[in-house]
Write a protein that holds these residues in place. Structure first.
Motif, mmCIF file in Angstrom:
data_model
loop_
_atom_site.group_PDB
_atom_site.id
_atom_site.type_symbol
_atom_site.label_atom_id
_atom_site.label_comp_id
_atom_site.label_asym_id
_atom_site.label_seq_id
_atom_site.Cartn_x
_atom_site.Cartn_y
_atom_site.Cartn_z
ATOM 1 N N GLY A 108 19.835 6.869 45.859
ATOM 2 C CA GLY A 108 18.850 5.428 46.071
ATOM 3 C C GLY A 108 18.603 5.964 44.056
ATOM 4 N N LEU A 109 18.880 6.485 43.564
ATOM 5 C CA LEU A 109 19.039 7.150 41.986
ATOM 6 C C LEU A 109 19.870 6.165 41.115
ATOM 7 N N GLU A 110 19.337 5.818 39.945
ATOM 8 C CA GLU A 110 20.657 5.080 39.419
ATOM 9 C C GLU A 110 21.213 6.150 38.863
ATOM 10 N N GLU A 111 22.692 5.324 38.009
ATOM 11 C CA GLU A 111 23.449 6.944 37.058
ATOM 12 C C GLU A 111 22.479 7.376 35.879
ATOM 13 N N ASP A 112 21.051 6.358 35.628
ATOM 14 C CA ASP A 112 21.167 6.708 33.966
ATOM 15 C C ASP A 112 19.488 7.759 34.245
ATOM 16 N N ASP A 113 19.277 7.602 35.870
ATOM 17 C CA ASP A 113 18.274 8.737 36.080
ATOM 18 C C ASP A 113 18.979 9.326 36.261
ATOM 19 N N VAL A 114 19.695 10.103 36.855
ATOM 20 C CA VAL A 114 20.799 11.642 37.051
ATOM 21 C C VAL A 114 21.011 12.164 35.933
ATOM 22 N N LYS A 115 21.160 11.758 34.398
ATOM 23 C CA LYS A 115 22.025 11.392 33.281
ATOM 24 C C LYS A 115 20.599 12.185 32.998
ATOM 25 N N LYS A 116 19.308 11.489 33.465
ATOM 26 C CA LYS A 116 18.185 12.189 32.260
ATOM 27 C C LYS A 116 17.671 13.530 33.479
ATOM 28 N N GLY A 117 18.609 13.828 34.036
ATOM 29 C CA GLY A 117 18.450 14.387 34.521
ATOM 30 C C GLY A 117 16.723 15.157 35.872
ATOM 31 N N PHE A 118 16.480 13.508 36.444
ATOM 32 C CA PHE A 118 16.063 13.095 37.645
ATOM 33 C C PHE A 118 16.959 13.364 39.222
ATOM 34 N N ILE A 119 16.028 14.227 39.521
ATOM 35 C CA ILE A 119 17.289 14.333 41.580
ATOM 36 C C ILE A 119 16.093 14.357 42.582
ATOM 37 N N LEU A 120 16.601 14.170 43.274
ATOM 38 C CA LEU A 120 16.332 13.739 44.694
ATOM 39 C C LEU A 120 16.139 15.301 45.153
ATOM 40 N N THR A 121 14.674 15.698 45.550
ATOM 41 C CA THR A 121 14.240 17.765 45.694
ATOM 42 C C THR A 121 15.063 17.641 47.138
ATOM 43 N N CYS A 122 14.793 16.060 48.065
ATOM 44 C CA CYS A 122 15.309 16.339 49.249
ATOM 45 C C CYS A 122 17.046 16.670 50.169
ATOM 46 N N GLN A 123 17.398 16.695 48.352
ATOM 47 C CA GLN A 123 18.761 16.708 48.377
ATOM 48 C C GLN A 123 19.254 17.723 47.726
ATOM 49 N N SER A 124 18.539 18.437 46.998
ATOM 50 C CA SER A 124 19.045 19.265 45.966
ATOM 51 C C SER A 124 18.607 21.097 46.367
#
Length: 356
Positions: A327-343
């Motif tokens: 679901g997260l875009e690459e830019d979101d991941v670079k900004k430090g966002f995670i999906l907590t159900c998968q982290s």
């Protein structure tokens, strides 16, 4: 942080034998909360036999419609989808999470673009919202839809797509592909796979004319179609995809443990609604979302399959490893966002901000 709110069911329309379109009434005081962008989805929550069940469903109306619609296809053994198709009534209320998701591109009224979409089954739901919104917002743009189904009776939004073609004459082209029913034209028989896509690009729409491409359907379909588009010369940055759902079985399964997951105690701080909560986590095989829930902290989630982004949080301090991300875009991941159900945490100290 966003929260679930009870919304009343305003109408229910039967789209196919096993699919309904549900429209929710949004009270004026929540209008801003439930404003959405094309391609987004909402989470639903309900208790079944004291079990809290949550599912995400794509929005099936355009931004300009002024309605909040979702389409739900009944899945064999699916608790939520069966309830919605068989038992939900007009006037009932459901807990609905505000719209989330990034399955879209920015629209410009002066743009003159060619969009292409590949959808299979109920993957048409966000695609329909994207098509209608785009054609209404960009008067000079055109859309080409390739839509795969088992047979003619299983085509969700068939009449709506026909009406849309008539409304946007010359700007919307729709091609149906059936895997279990014969079409008069051989090209339109069978599944929408990589080979079929390469054939379509040569015959119907040239690669160099495609400004943006959308793909939504089962995982294997997304992988094959995306790979074919890239092989034919479409820039990966112009290809947008979304998995259309998570099964009940998948939602029950925990994410596979990260390779670098921390063993031993982790000092975890959760920021939610402006408050900070501190947990001492003795790391197990559970992803962060489950560890937070076990600590008595209520944070949002829906699918628990790495698709819906409802459980998104930003890593403010420390490190976490995300094992799956649909679901997260690459830019979101670079900004430090995670999906907590998968982290999982990989540092001794970790701060997660659900308000970011």
């Amino acid at each position: 942080m966003k929260h679930y709110h009870p919304l009343t069911v305003q109408s229910i329309a039967q789209e196919t034998q096993d699919t309904v379109c549900v429209s929710f009434a949004v009270p004026e005081e929540l209008a801003d909360t439930y404003n959405y962008l094309q391609g987004q989805h909402v989470g639903l929550r309900k208790k079944f036999d004291d079990q809290d069940i949550r599912r995400s469903y794509s929005i099936a109306s355009s931004v300009q419609d002024g309605r909040l619609d979702i389409a739900v296809r009944k899945v064999e053994g699916g608790i939520f989808s069966t309830f919605i198709n068989n038992d939900l009534k007009v006037g009932d209320t459901l807990d609905v999470f505000p719209p989330v998701g990034t399955f879209r591109t920015e629209l410009e009224p002066s743009a003159e673009r060619t969009y292409v979409a590949f959808a299979a089954g109920s993957g048409i739901t966000p695609i329909y919202s994207i098509i209608k919104t785009t054609l209404e917002a960009e008067p000079e743009s055109r859309f080409v839809l390739f839509f795969g189904n088992r047979n003619g009776r299983s085509i969700i939004f068939r009449n709506r797509l026909t009406d849309l073609k008539n409304q946007f004459m010359g700007r919307l082209s729709v091609y149906h592909f059936l895997s279990q029913e014969e079409n008069d034209i051989e090209l339109f028989n069978g599944r929408l796979d990589g080979k079929k896509v390469k054939d379509l690009l040569g015959r119907i729409v040239p690669v160099d004319a495609i400004d943006e491409a959308y793909v939504c359907g089962p995982g294997t379909m997304i992988e094959e179609v995306t790979a074919a588009l890239v092989e034919e010369g479409v820039e990966p940055s112009r290809i947008h995809h979304e998995h259309f759902g998570v099964t009940d079985a998948a939602a029950k399964n925990a994410a596979p443990r990260a390779k670098n997951a921390k063993t031993g105690q982790v000092n975890l701080t959760v920021i939610r609604d402006g408050e900070s909560f501190n947990l001492q986590v003795q790391q197990t095989d559970k992803p962060l979302l489950d560890e937070i829930a076990d600590g008595g902290i209520d944070v949002p989630y829906s699918c628990k399959g790495g698709v819906c982004c409802t459980c998104r949080a930003k890593v403010v301090k420390g490190k976490a490893e995300m094992v799956l991300n649909y679901g997260l875009e690459e830019d979101d991941v670079k900004k430090g966002f995670i999906l907590t159900c998968q982290s999982y945490p990989v540092s001794d100290n970790l701060i997660l901000d659900f308000d970011a």
